[in-house]
Design a protein around this motif. Structure first.
Motif, PDB file in Angstrom:
ATOM      1  N   ARG A 267       0.970  -1.191  -0.013  1.00 41.70           N
ATOM      2  CA  ARG A 267       0.184  -0.004  -0.089  1.00 41.70           C
ATOM      3  C   ARG A 267       0.792   1.354   0.076  1.00 41.70           C
ATOM      4  O   ARG A 267       0.529   2.200  -0.531  1.00 41.70           O
ATOM      5  N   ALA A 268       2.014   1.338   0.670  1.00 43.96           N
ATOM      6  CA  ALA A 268       2.759   2.367   0.517  1.00 43.96           C
ATOM      7  C   ALA A 268       3.198   2.669  -0.905  1.00 43.96           C
ATOM      8  O   ALA A 268       3.471   3.744  -1.160  1.00 43.96           O
ATOM      9  N   VAL A 269       3.609   1.583  -1.259  1.00 40.64           N
ATOM     10  CA  VAL A 269       3.992   1.834  -3.070  1.00 40.64           C
ATOM     11  C   VAL A 269       2.773   2.448  -3.847  1.00 40.64           C
ATOM     12  O   VAL A 269       3.002   3.397  -4.670  1.00 40.64           O
ATOM     13  N   GLU A 270       1.547   1.955  -3.636  1.00 44.04           N
ATOM     14  CA  GLU A 270       0.630   2.748  -4.400  1.00 44.04           C
ATOM     15  C   GLU A 270       0.301   3.990  -3.898  1.00 44.04           C
ATOM     16  O   GLU A 270      -0.086   4.797  -4.935  1.00 44.04           O
ATOM     17  N   VAL A 271       0.481   4.349  -2.715  1.00 41.35           N
ATOM     18  CA  VAL A 271       0.418   5.857  -2.090  1.00 41.35           C
ATOM     19  C   VAL A 271       1.414   6.752  -2.825  1.00 41.35           C
ATOM     20  O   VAL A 271       0.931   7.633  -3.274  1.00 41.35           O
ATOM     21  N   CYS A 272       2.442   6.125  -3.039  1.00 40.04           N
ATOM     22  CA  CYS A 272       3.485   7.184  -3.421  1.00 40.04           C
ATOM     23  C   CYS A 272       3.785   7.198  -4.993  1.00 40.04           C
ATOM     24  O   CYS A 272       3.908   8.166  -5.722  1.00 40.04           O
TER      25      CYS A 272
END
Length: 324
Positions: A267-272
C-alpha cells in the motif's frame, strides 16, 4: 532490459549440466510438479540458444511483466550483481518449468506479489524463531503457500549447491533472501489471484480511527523531527518532511483504512507511485523530497518498532525511487 542475465550460470559453468544433475537428484513426491515435469522442461531449455535464460526473460516479460519487474528490483540495495543474476536465473527457470508443465499462466499483478512477499516474510520470521536446523527451516518454509516440494527442492539445490566452476560472488547471508524471493515467485505463479482478491475485506471508514491514525503519525513525526535521522537530510527535504509524512499517513488511512502499525509495503508503494502524485497539489520540490523523506522516516520508525513493516516499506521505496 539492457542487462544480460544467466551468463555466469549458463555459459560460465554449464547450467544445463547443473540443471540436469539437480533434476536427477530429485526424489519422488506429491503429484504437482513431478520429477518428470522438471526433467522434461530442463531438456527443452537448451533449445533457446547459447544463453537460454536471457531468451526466456524476453518471453516471460511479455507474459509476467510485474513478476519480472519484482525479480530485477527487489532488495535493490542489498544484492550484488551476481546475487541478482542467481535470483533471476533460478526464478526464470521456475517459471519455465511451471509453464512447460501446465501451459501459460494468467498475468500476476504487482499487488499480489507484494501480498505474497509480506506473507512469506512473516512466515520466514516465525520459522526462524522455531527451527534450529537449516534442513528443518527449509522443509517448514517450503511447505506453505504453493506447496510445490519437488519444484522448490530442485530450485533450492540450484541456489545452495552451485557447481565448482561457478565464479560468482554469492554471500552466505543473502542466500535465504534469494530462496525467499524464488518461493514468492513460485507462489504467485501457482496460486489463484482472483481468489485472493475476493478475500480482501474493504471495511468501513471511521472518523474516530482516521483521527487516531493522524495522532499516531504526528506523534511519530514529532520524535523523528528531533532525531539525528532528520538532521541528516538536506534543507529542502526537512522543509517538506512534515507535509510528506502526514499526507502519506492520511492517504494510507483514507484509501486503505491502515493506521501506522498496519502499514504495508504494497500500500505504501501505491500511495507514493499513484495516489500522492494524483491528489497532492504541490511544487516539484515536494515530490523530489517525497522518497528521501519517507525512506528516512521509515528507517527511524523501524528502529523503534513503531511500524512493524517499516523496513520492508523502506526497501520498496528505495527501489521505486531508483526508477524516478
Amino acid at each position: 532490459m539492457p542487462r544480460v542475465y544467466g551468463i555466469l550460470f549458463w555459459t560460465g559453468c554449464g547450467l544445463f549440466v547443473t540443471l540436469n544433475a539437480a533434476a536427477a537428484a530429485i526424489g519422488e513426491g506429491m503429484k504437482l510438479i513431478s520429477e518428470n515435469d522438471v526433467n522434461a522442461a530442463v531438456a527443452k531449455m537448451g533449445a533457446y540458444g547459447d544463453n537460454p535464460i536471457q531468451s526466456l526473460i524476453a518471453v516471460m516479460n511479455g507474459e509476467q511483466g510485474d513478476l519480472l519487474d519484482y525479480l530485477v528490483e527487489v532488495d535493490a540495495d542489498e544484492f550484488n550483481p551476481d546475487e541478482r543474476d542467481l535470483l533471476v536465473t533460478v526464478a526464470v527457470t521456475a517459471w519455465f518449468i511451471l509453464k512447460d508443465a501446465g501451459g501459460s499462466m494468467p498475468p500476476k499483478s504487482g499487488a499480489f506479489v507484494d501480498y505474497l512477499l509480506e506473507r512469506n516474510l512473516d512466515r520466514y520470521e516465525d520459522i526462524v524463531e522455531e527451527e534450529e536446523t537449516a534442513d528443518g527451516f527449509f522443509d517448514e518454509f517450503f511447505a506453505g503457500g504453493a506447496e510445490q516440494p519437488i519444484l522448490m527442492g530442485f530450485l533450492a539445490d540450484l541456489v545452495l549447491d552451485r557447481p565448482e566452476g561457478y565464479k560468482g560472488e554469492i554471500r552466505d547471508e543473502h542466500v535465504p533472501a534469494i530462496l525467499l524471493h524464488v518461493k514468492t515467485v513460485v507462489d504467485a505463479l501457482v496460486l489463484d489471484e482472483e481468489e485472493w482478491s475476493a478475500e480482501q475485506e474493504v471495511g468501513e471508514f471511521s472518523q474516530e480511527d482516521f483521527d487516531e491514525a493522524g495522532r499516531i503519525v504526528l506523534g511519530l513525526y514529532g520524535e523523528y523531527e528531533k532525531s539525528a535521522d532528520f538532521g541528516k537530510m538536506d534543507g529542502r527535504d526537512r522543509e517538506n518532511a512534515r507535509m510528506i509524512v502526514t499526507g502519506f499517513g492520511e492517504f494510507m488511512y483514507n484509501y486503505f483504512l491502515l493506521r501506522p502499525p498496519a502499514w504495508t509495503a504494497q500500500r505504501a508503494v501505491e500511495v507514493c507511485a499513484e495516489i500522492m502524485p494524483r491528489k497532492v497539489l504541490a511544487p516539484d520540490a515536494f515530490f523530489v523530497s517525497m522518497y528521501p523523506v519517507l525512506i528516512s522516516f521509515m528507517g527511524f520508525v523501524a528502529a523503534r518498532g513503531a511500524v512493524p513493516h517499516a523496513d520492508r516499506i523502506a526497501g520498496r521505496l528505495i527501489a521505486l525511487a531508483a526508477k524516478h
